[in-house]
Each structure stands twice: as C-alpha cells, then as structure tokens.
Scaffold this motif. Structure first.
Motif, PDB file in Angstrom:
ATOM      1  N   PRO A  62      12.447   0.491  -3.396  1.00 54.61           N
ATOM      2  CA  PRO A  62      11.676   1.345  -4.207  1.00 54.61           C
ATOM      3  C   PRO A  62      10.484   0.637  -5.068  1.00 54.61           C
ATOM      4  O   PRO A  62      10.416  -0.544  -5.173  1.00 54.61           O
ATOM      5  N   VAL A  63       9.601   1.631  -5.400  1.00 53.12           N
ATOM      6  CA  VAL A  63       8.515   1.100  -6.244  1.00 53.12           C
ATOM      7  C   VAL A  63       8.772   1.750  -7.399  1.00 53.12           C
ATOM      8  O   VAL A  63       9.479   2.649  -7.462  1.00 53.12           O
ATOM      9  N   ALA A  64       7.879   1.548  -8.543  1.00 56.39           N
ATOM     10  CA  ALA A  64       8.151   2.125  -9.801  1.00 56.39           C
ATOM     11  C   ALA A  64       8.279   3.553  -9.932  1.00 56.39           C
ATOM     12  O   ALA A  64       8.953   4.261 -10.710  1.00 56.39           O
ATOM     13  N   ALA A  65       7.435   4.157  -8.951  1.00 55.24           N
ATOM     14  CA  ALA A  65       7.203   5.762  -9.047  1.00 55.24           C
ATOM     15  C   ALA A  65       8.294   6.477  -8.426  1.00 55.24           C
ATOM     16  O   ALA A  65       8.405   7.726  -8.505  1.00 55.24           O
ATOM     17  N   ASP A  66       8.949   5.718  -7.686  1.00 54.97           N
ATOM     18  CA  ASP A  66       9.897   6.436  -6.802  1.00 54.97           C
ATOM     19  C   ASP A  66      11.376   7.009  -7.501  1.00 54.97           C
ATOM     20  O   ASP A  66      11.384   6.385  -8.661  1.00 54.97           O
ATOM     21  N   HIS A  67      12.078   7.770  -6.899  1.00 51.58           N
ATOM     22  CA  HIS A  67      13.349   8.120  -7.517  1.00 51.58           C
ATOM     23  C   HIS A  67      14.317   8.301  -6.224  1.00 51.58           C
ATOM     24  O   HIS A  67      13.975   8.366  -5.074  1.00 51.58           O
ATOM     25  N   PHE A  68      15.386   8.713  -6.589  1.00 53.67           N
ATOM     26  CA  PHE A  68      16.645   8.959  -5.614  1.00 53.67           C
ATOM     27  C   PHE A  68      17.346  10.130  -5.932  1.00 53.67           C
ATOM     28  O   PHE A  68      17.414  10.496  -7.091  1.00 53.67           O
ATOM     29  N   LEU A  69      17.611  10.741  -4.812  1.00 53.97           N
ATOM     30  CA  LEU A  69      18.619  12.170  -5.029  1.00 53.97           C
ATOM     31  C   LEU A  69      19.790  11.699  -4.284  1.00 53.97           C
ATOM     32  O   LEU A  69      20.129  11.421  -3.441  1.00 53.97           O
ATOM     33  N   ILE A  70      20.910  11.713  -4.971  1.00 55.23           N
ATOM     34  CA  ILE A  70      22.198  10.883  -4.953  1.00 55.23           C
ATOM     35  C   ILE A  70      23.206  12.030  -5.139  1.00 55.23           C
ATOM     36  O   ILE A  70      23.446  12.469  -6.358  1.00 55.23           O
ATOM     37  N   ASP A  71      23.886  13.002  -4.267  1.00 53.69           N
ATOM     38  CA  ASP A  71      24.595  13.881  -4.528  1.00 53.69           C
ATOM     39  C   ASP A  71      24.305  15.252  -5.326  1.00 53.69           C
ATOM     40  O   ASP A  71      24.975  15.587  -6.118  1.00 53.69           O
ATOM     41  N   GLY A  72      23.009  15.273  -5.037  1.00 56.27           N
ATOM     42  CA  GLY A  72      22.253  16.356  -5.888  1.00 56.27           C
ATOM     43  C   GLY A  72      21.861  16.087  -7.454  1.00 56.27           C
ATOM     44  O   GLY A  72      21.457  16.942  -7.834  1.00 56.27           O
ATOM     45  N   LYS A  73      21.883  14.703  -7.645  1.00 52.34           N
ATOM     46  CA  LYS A  73      21.421  14.175  -9.096  1.00 52.34           C
ATOM     47  C   LYS A  73      20.416  13.231  -8.810  1.00 52.34           C
ATOM     48  O   LYS A  73      20.281  12.441  -7.853  1.00 52.34           O
ATOM     49  N   ARG A  74      19.418  13.301  -9.816  1.00 53.76           N
ATOM     50  CA  ARG A  74      18.326  12.519  -9.604  1.00 53.76           C
ATOM     51  C   ARG A  74      18.557  11.029 -10.672  1.00 53.76           C
ATOM     52  O   ARG A  74      19.138  11.186 -11.518  1.00 53.76           O
ATOM     53  N   TYR A  75      18.128  10.280  -9.753  1.00 56.72           N
ATOM     54  CA  TYR A  75      18.394   8.842 -10.307  1.00 56.72           C
ATOM     55  C   TYR A  75      17.093   7.932 -10.299  1.00 56.72           C
ATOM     56  O   TYR A  75      16.075   8.245  -9.492  1.00 56.72           O
TER      57      TYR A  75
END
Length: 97
Positions: A62-75
């Motif tokens: 990932p780069v700084a602007a990216d994010h993750f969706l894990i089990d419906g939650k944002r990280y």
C-alpha cells in the motif's frame, strides 16, 4: 476477505484532478491484534493498540493514500509497509470508524 483499495490521483490536460479508487481483493491475508510496546508496568497485560495485516508476497504494497476493507470495516495503514522479499507484506493498520 480483505480488499485493498488503491487510490490514485489523475490530472487531465486542463489541470483538473480526479481521485480514482480501485478495489482489489487480496485472498490469503491474516489480520492479527497488535499490542502497544509502551507499558509502564511489566506485569500488566499488553494493551491492544491496533492491528497487523499480513499480505501474501504477490500483493501490491500500500501507499499512503490507500486503505483496506476488512470484514466490512475500513482500515488505514500506519507508517510504511514492511516488504519481506518473496515472503509477504506486513502492514500496521488502524480501524477508522
């Protein structure tokens, strides 16, 4: 399932910018609790201060602007990802409500 949302900014010929989010499913990830390393009492239990995401080696870091969706939650990533050459990627993440 973990979805890595890759965020890029595109500038057109007129100088206008547009943010594009590209979701990419990443199978084979592991999300683990991350304990705080700052304990005033060595006999006290560790305090969970975030999570650690482990991604397969074939994943895109990932780069700084990216994010993750894990089990419906944002990280969001905290700091830079650790790339273990040929082994995988380790990312400190925090839940964003």
């Amino acid at each position: 399932m973990v979805t890595h949302v890759q965020v890029t900014t595109i500038t057109d010929d007129y100088g206008n910018t547009e943010t594009v989010e590209t979701p990419v499913d990443v199978p084979g990830c592991l999300l683990a609790p991350r304990a705080s390393s700052e304990r005033s009492d060595p006999h006290a239990p560790a305090v969970i201060s975030g999570s650690q995401l482990y991604m397969p080696a074939r994943s895109t870091p990932p780069v700084a602007a990216d994010h993750f969706l894990i089990d419906g939650k944002r990280y969001e990533a905290e700091g830079e990802a650790g790339v273990w050459s040929g082994r995988g990627i380790e990312v400190a993440v925090k839940h964003i409500p």
